[in-house]
Write a protein that holds these residues in place. Structure first.
Motif, PDB file in Angstrom:
ATOM      1  N   VAL A 105      -9.133   9.097   3.863  1.00  0.00           N
ATOM      2  CA  VAL A 105      -9.936   8.038   3.247  1.00  0.00           C
ATOM      3  C   VAL A 105     -10.140   8.321   1.767  1.00  0.00           C
ATOM      4  CG1 VAL A 105     -12.210   6.910   3.256  1.00  0.00           C
ATOM      5  CG2 VAL A 105     -11.050   7.398   5.425  1.00  0.00           C
ATOM      6  N   PHE A 106     -10.427   9.569   1.426  1.00  0.00           N
ATOM      7  CA  PHE A 106     -10.638   9.942   0.025  1.00  0.00           C
ATOM      8  C   PHE A 106      -9.415   9.619  -0.832  1.00  0.00           C
ATOM      9  CE2 PHE A 106     -10.503  12.932  -3.535  1.00  0.00           C
ATOM     10  CZ  PHE A 106     -11.738  12.688  -4.120  1.00  0.00           C
ATOM     11  N   HIS A 107      -8.234   9.825  -0.277  1.00  0.00           N
ATOM     12  CA  HIS A 107      -6.990   9.580  -1.012  1.00  0.00           C
ATOM     13  C   HIS A 107      -6.445   8.179  -0.767  1.00  0.00           C
ATOM     14  CE1 HIS A 107      -6.564  13.530  -2.793  1.00  0.00           C
ATOM     15  NE2 HIS A 107      -7.038  14.017  -1.657  1.00  0.00           N
ATOM     16  N   LEU A 159     -15.649   2.264   6.336  1.00  0.00           N
ATOM     17  CA  LEU A 159     -16.804   1.373   6.277  1.00  0.00           C
ATOM     18  C   LEU A 159     -17.894   1.981   5.401  1.00  0.00           C
ATOM     19  CD1 LEU A 159     -18.285  -1.178   7.142  1.00  0.00           C
ATOM     20  CD2 LEU A 159     -19.024   0.040   9.191  1.00  0.00           C
ATOM     21  N   LYS A 160     -18.186   3.275   5.614  1.00  0.00           N
ATOM     22  CA  LYS A 160     -19.189   3.950   4.793  1.00  0.00           C
ATOM     23  C   LYS A 160     -18.793   3.910   3.316  1.00  0.00           C
ATOM     24  CE  LYS A 160     -20.980   7.225   8.189  1.00  0.00           C
ATOM     25  NZ  LYS A 160     -21.161   8.639   8.542  1.00  0.00           N
ATOM     26  N   ALA A 161     -17.529   4.150   3.037  1.00  0.00           N
ATOM     27  CA  ALA A 161     -17.056   4.154   1.648  1.00  0.00           C
ATOM     28  C   ALA A 161     -17.192   2.772   1.020  1.00  0.00           C
ATOM     29  CB  ALA A 161     -15.607   4.627   1.578  1.00  0.00           C
ATOM     30  N   SER A 162     -16.891   1.737   1.775  1.00  0.00           N
ATOM     31  CA  SER A 162     -16.982   0.390   1.215  1.00  0.00           C
ATOM     32  C   SER A 162     -18.441  -0.007   0.972  1.00  0.00           C
ATOM     33  CB  SER A 162     -16.278  -0.634   2.098  1.00  0.00           C
ATOM     34  OG  SER A 162     -16.964  -0.813   3.316  1.00  0.00           O
ATOM     35  N   ILE A 163     -19.352   0.429   1.849  1.00  0.00           N
ATOM     36  CA  ILE A 163     -20.780   0.145   1.647  1.00  0.00           C
ATOM     37  C   ILE A 163     -21.278   0.849   0.391  1.00  0.00           C
ATOM     38  CG2 ILE A 163     -23.091   0.586   2.595  1.00  0.00           C
ATOM     39  CD1 ILE A 163     -21.828   0.058   5.399  1.00  0.00           C
ATOM     40  N   ILE A 164     -20.914   2.109   0.232  1.00  0.00           N
ATOM     41  CA  ILE A 164     -21.327   2.869  -0.954  1.00  0.00           C
ATOM     42  C   ILE A 164     -20.752   2.231  -2.218  1.00  0.00           C
ATOM     43  CG2 ILE A 164     -21.046   5.078  -2.169  1.00  0.00           C
ATOM     44  CD1 ILE A 164     -21.208   6.393   0.673  1.00  0.00           C
ATOM     45  N   ALA A 165     -19.491   1.855  -2.179  1.00  0.00           N
ATOM     46  CA  ALA A 165     -18.851   1.246  -3.346  1.00  0.00           C
ATOM     47  C   ALA A 165     -19.516  -0.081  -3.693  1.00  0.00           C
ATOM     48  CB  ALA A 165     -17.365   1.044  -3.088  1.00  0.00           C
ATOM     49  N   GLU A 166     -19.833  -0.866  -2.690  1.00  0.00           N
ATOM     50  CA  GLU A 166     -20.489  -2.145  -2.934  1.00  0.00           C
ATOM     51  C   GLU A 166     -21.839  -1.949  -3.599  1.00  0.00           C
ATOM     52  OE1 GLU A 166     -21.299  -5.504  -0.048  1.00  0.00           O
ATOM     53  OE2 GLU A 166     -19.249  -4.931   0.492  1.00  0.00           O
ATOM     54  N   LYS A 167     -22.623  -1.004  -3.097  1.00  0.00           N
ATOM     55  CA  LYS A 167     -23.942  -0.736  -3.684  1.00  0.00           C
ATOM     56  C   LYS A 167     -23.807  -0.210  -5.107  1.00  0.00           C
ATOM     57  CE  LYS A 167     -26.486   0.276   0.533  1.00  0.00           C
ATOM     58  NZ  LYS A 167     -27.160   1.325   1.311  1.00  0.00           N
TER      59      LYS A 167
END
Length: 79
Positions: A17-19, A63-71
């Motif tokens: 996910v990181f990459h 999903l967690k990454a997209s939520i963090i990015a959105e915020k």
């Protein structure tokens, strides 16, 4: 109940996910063997991604990454 991931499986899931879903970089930056050729890393990463418990964890992390990015990147416009 889903199967618990091993340390290596979790490290692969996070690195993948990181990459940005790059299989080879995900494999290279996880706890799996670094002595493989890129072609073999890609093949092994594909096998890992096909395992249901790993695929589920990757989805959770995405999903967690997209939520963090959105915020983090939500821009408000004041009128």
């Amino acid at each position: 109940m889903s199967k618990k991931l091993t340390s290596k499986e979790e490290s692969f899931s996070q690195a993948f996910v990181f990459h940005k879903n790059d299989s080879i970089e995900g494999y290279r930056n996880s706890e799996y063997s670094q002595k493989l050729t890129p072609e073999n890393m890609s093949a092994e990463a594909y096998k890992l991604q096909r395992k249901p418990h790993i695929a589920h964890r990757i989805e959770e992390l995405q999903l967690k990454a997209s939520i963090i990015a959105e915020k983090k990147f939500t821009i408000t416009v004041e009128q």
